[in-house]
Design a protein around this motif. Structure first.
Motif, PDB file in Angstrom:
ATOM      1  N   LYS A 140      62.757  52.379   7.180  1.00  0.00           N
ATOM      2  CA  LYS A 140      63.042  53.662   6.554  1.00  0.00           C
ATOM      3  C   LYS A 140      62.064  54.733   7.038  1.00  0.00           C
ATOM      4  O   LYS A 140      60.889  54.460   7.283  1.00  0.00           O
ATOM      5  CB  LYS A 140      62.942  53.545   5.030  1.00  0.00           C
ATOM      6  N   ASN A 141      62.589  55.939   7.172  1.00  0.00           N
ATOM      7  CA  ASN A 141      61.752  57.123   7.393  1.00  0.00           C
ATOM      8  C   ASN A 141      60.842  57.003   8.610  1.00  0.00           C
ATOM      9  O   ASN A 141      59.675  57.389   8.570  1.00  0.00           O
ATOM     10  CB  ASN A 141      60.898  57.403   6.149  1.00  0.00           C
ATOM     11  N   VAL A 142      61.393  56.477   9.722  1.00  0.00           N
ATOM     12  CA  VAL A 142      60.597  56.330  10.938  1.00  0.00           C
ATOM     13  C   VAL A 142      60.640  57.641  11.735  1.00  0.00           C
ATOM     14  O   VAL A 142      61.715  58.185  11.994  1.00  0.00           O
ATOM     15  CB  VAL A 142      61.110  55.162  11.803  1.00  0.00           C
ATOM     16  N   ASN A 143      59.472  58.115  12.128  1.00  0.00           N
ATOM     17  CA  ASN A 143      59.371  59.350  12.908  1.00  0.00           C
ATOM     18  C   ASN A 143      59.414  59.106  14.408  1.00  0.00           C
ATOM     19  O   ASN A 143      59.857  59.976  15.165  1.00  0.00           O
ATOM     20  CB  ASN A 143      58.077  60.087  12.543  1.00  0.00           C
ATOM     21  N   HIS A 144      58.967  57.917  14.841  1.00  0.00           N
ATOM     22  CA  HIS A 144      58.865  57.639  16.275  1.00  0.00           C
ATOM     23  C   HIS A 144      59.220  56.178  16.546  1.00  0.00           C
ATOM     24  O   HIS A 144      58.691  55.274  15.903  1.00  0.00           O
ATOM     25  CB  HIS A 144      57.454  57.927  16.788  1.00  0.00           C
ATOM     26  N   PHE A 145      60.118  55.970  17.517  1.00  0.00           N
ATOM     27  CA  PHE A 145      60.460  54.621  17.959  1.00  0.00           C
ATOM     28  C   PHE A 145      59.939  54.416  19.375  1.00  0.00           C
ATOM     29  O   PHE A 145      60.254  55.196  20.285  1.00  0.00           O
ATOM     30  CB  PHE A 145      61.979  54.422  17.957  1.00  0.00           C
ATOM     31  N   VAL A 146      59.167  53.370  19.574  1.00  0.00           N
ATOM     32  CA  VAL A 146      58.693  52.968  20.895  1.00  0.00           C
ATOM     33  C   VAL A 146      59.211  51.544  21.078  1.00  0.00           C
ATOM     34  O   VAL A 146      58.679  50.590  20.506  1.00  0.00           O
ATOM     35  CB  VAL A 146      57.156  53.019  20.997  1.00  0.00           C
ATOM     36  N   VAL A 147      60.298  51.391  21.853  1.00  0.00           N
ATOM     37  CA  VAL A 147      61.049  50.141  21.795  1.00  0.00           C
ATOM     38  C   VAL A 147      61.513  49.719  23.182  1.00  0.00           C
ATOM     39  O   VAL A 147      61.829  50.544  24.033  1.00  0.00           O
ATOM     40  CB  VAL A 147      62.245  50.300  20.822  1.00  0.00           C
ATOM     41  N   GLU A 148      61.565  48.413  23.369  1.00  0.00           N
ATOM     42  CA  GLU A 148      61.939  47.855  24.662  1.00  0.00           C
ATOM     43  C   GLU A 148      63.415  48.104  24.996  1.00  0.00           C
ATOM     44  O   GLU A 148      64.290  47.981  24.141  1.00  0.00           O
ATOM     45  CB  GLU A 148      61.676  46.353  24.670  1.00  0.00           C
TER      46      GLU A 148
END
Length: 238
Positions: A140-148
Motif C-alpha cells: 500500500k501507498n508505495v511512492n517508488h518501485f525499484v524492481v527486476e
C-alpha cells in the motif's frame, strides 16, 4: 534532494546508493569495494548501513569489506551463515537504520533471497525487489518501485529462431510481463517513480521495457538502471 544512484545493475554486479538528506544506505554489495567507495565519493560518513539480498556474489562480494570498514550489513539468515557479522532483517518487523526504516520481503530465487521495503521521511515508501521469479504481494501507498525486469520471452523466442539465444534467463528471474503485472497490481496515485533493474544483457530491451510499462500503467516516470544513472526520488509528485 533524494536520489537513487546506480553503481552497477545486472549479472556483472549490483549496487545502488539511496541518498536522502544527509544520509545514505547502500543496497546490494555486488561490485568491488573500490567501485562502492567511488560511488559514495570516498566518504562513508553519511552511510548508515548496507543491504544485501542474497549470497550470490553479484550481490554480496563486498560484504566483508563493508564490515571491516565499520558498516552494518543487513540481509537474510542464509547470508549470515556465511558472514557471521551480518545482521538479519526479521520478517514483518521494521529495522531502523539511521533515518531509514527497512523491512525484509521474502522473494523466490534459487537461494534464500529477500527484497526490501524502505521508508524514509524524505521519500516515503520504496519497494526494492531483485532476483526473483515472482512477487506475489500487495503493498500500500508505495511512492517508488525499484524492481527486476530481467528478460523478455518474446526476445528469447526470436533469438531461438535465429540461433542467437544467450542463456541467462531462467525460472529464477522476473520476466517483463510478470514485472508489469506486479506493478499494475500495486500501482496507486502515490507512485512517483519506477526503476527497472537487473536487465539481462542479451535477453532484454531497455527502451522497449520502458515503453511497455508506460503504456500499461499510463505512467511516464519510468527508468532503467544503468551504471552512473541518478534518479531523483520525490515523496510527492509536485
Amino acid at each position: 534532494m533524494a536520489i537513487l544512484k546506480t553503481i552497477s545493475s545486472g549479472s556483472i554486479g549490483n549496487c545502488y546508493i539511496l541518498e536522502c538528506n544527509d544520509e545514505s544506505i547502500i543496497i546490494e554489495l555486488g561490485v568491488s569495494w573500490s567501485e562502492i567507495l567511488k560511488g559514495v565519493n570516498y566518504d562513508l560518513s553519511k552511510v548508515r548501513g548496507c543491504l544485501s539480498s542474497h549470497r550470490h556474489l553479484d550481490h554480496s562480494t563486498s560484504i566483508e569489506h563493508a564490515i571491516r570498514m565499520g558498516l552494518s550489513v543487513y540481509s537474510c539468515e542464509d547470508v549470515q551463515s556465511i558472514h557471521q557479522d551480518v545482521k538479519v532483517l526479521k520478517k514483518g518487523l521494521k529495522t531502523r537504520i539511521g533515518g531509514f526504516r527497512v523491512q525484509g520481503i521474502d522473494l523466490h530465487h534459487n537461494v534464500d533471497c529477500i527484497g526490501f521495503l524502505i521508508e524514509h521521511d524524505e521519500i516515503g515508501r520504496l519497494v526494492f525487489c531483485s532476483d526473483t521469479c515472482r512477487i506475489p504481494y500487495r503493498f500500500k501507498n508505495v511512492n517508488h518501485f525499484v524492481v527486476e525486469a530481467n528478460y523478455s520471452n518474446d526476445i528469447i523466442v526470436d533469438m531461438l529462431c535465429d540461433n542467437s539465444y544467450i542463456r541467462s534467463a531462467s525460472e529464477n528471474h522476473m520476466e517483463i510481463t510478470a514485472t508489469i503485472e506486479f506493478l499494475k497490481r500495486n500501482y496507486s496515485s502515490d507512485c512517483n517513480t519506477i526503476v527497472l533493474i537487473h536487465l539481462s544483457q542479451g535477453n532484454a530491451d531497455p527502451k522497449k521495457f520502458i515503453r511497455m510499462v508506460k503504456e500499461e500503467l499510463g505512467f511516464s516516470n519510468v527508468h532503467v538502471a544503468r551504471k552512473g544513472i541518478e534518479v531523483e526520488l520525490l515523496k510527492e509528485e509536485f
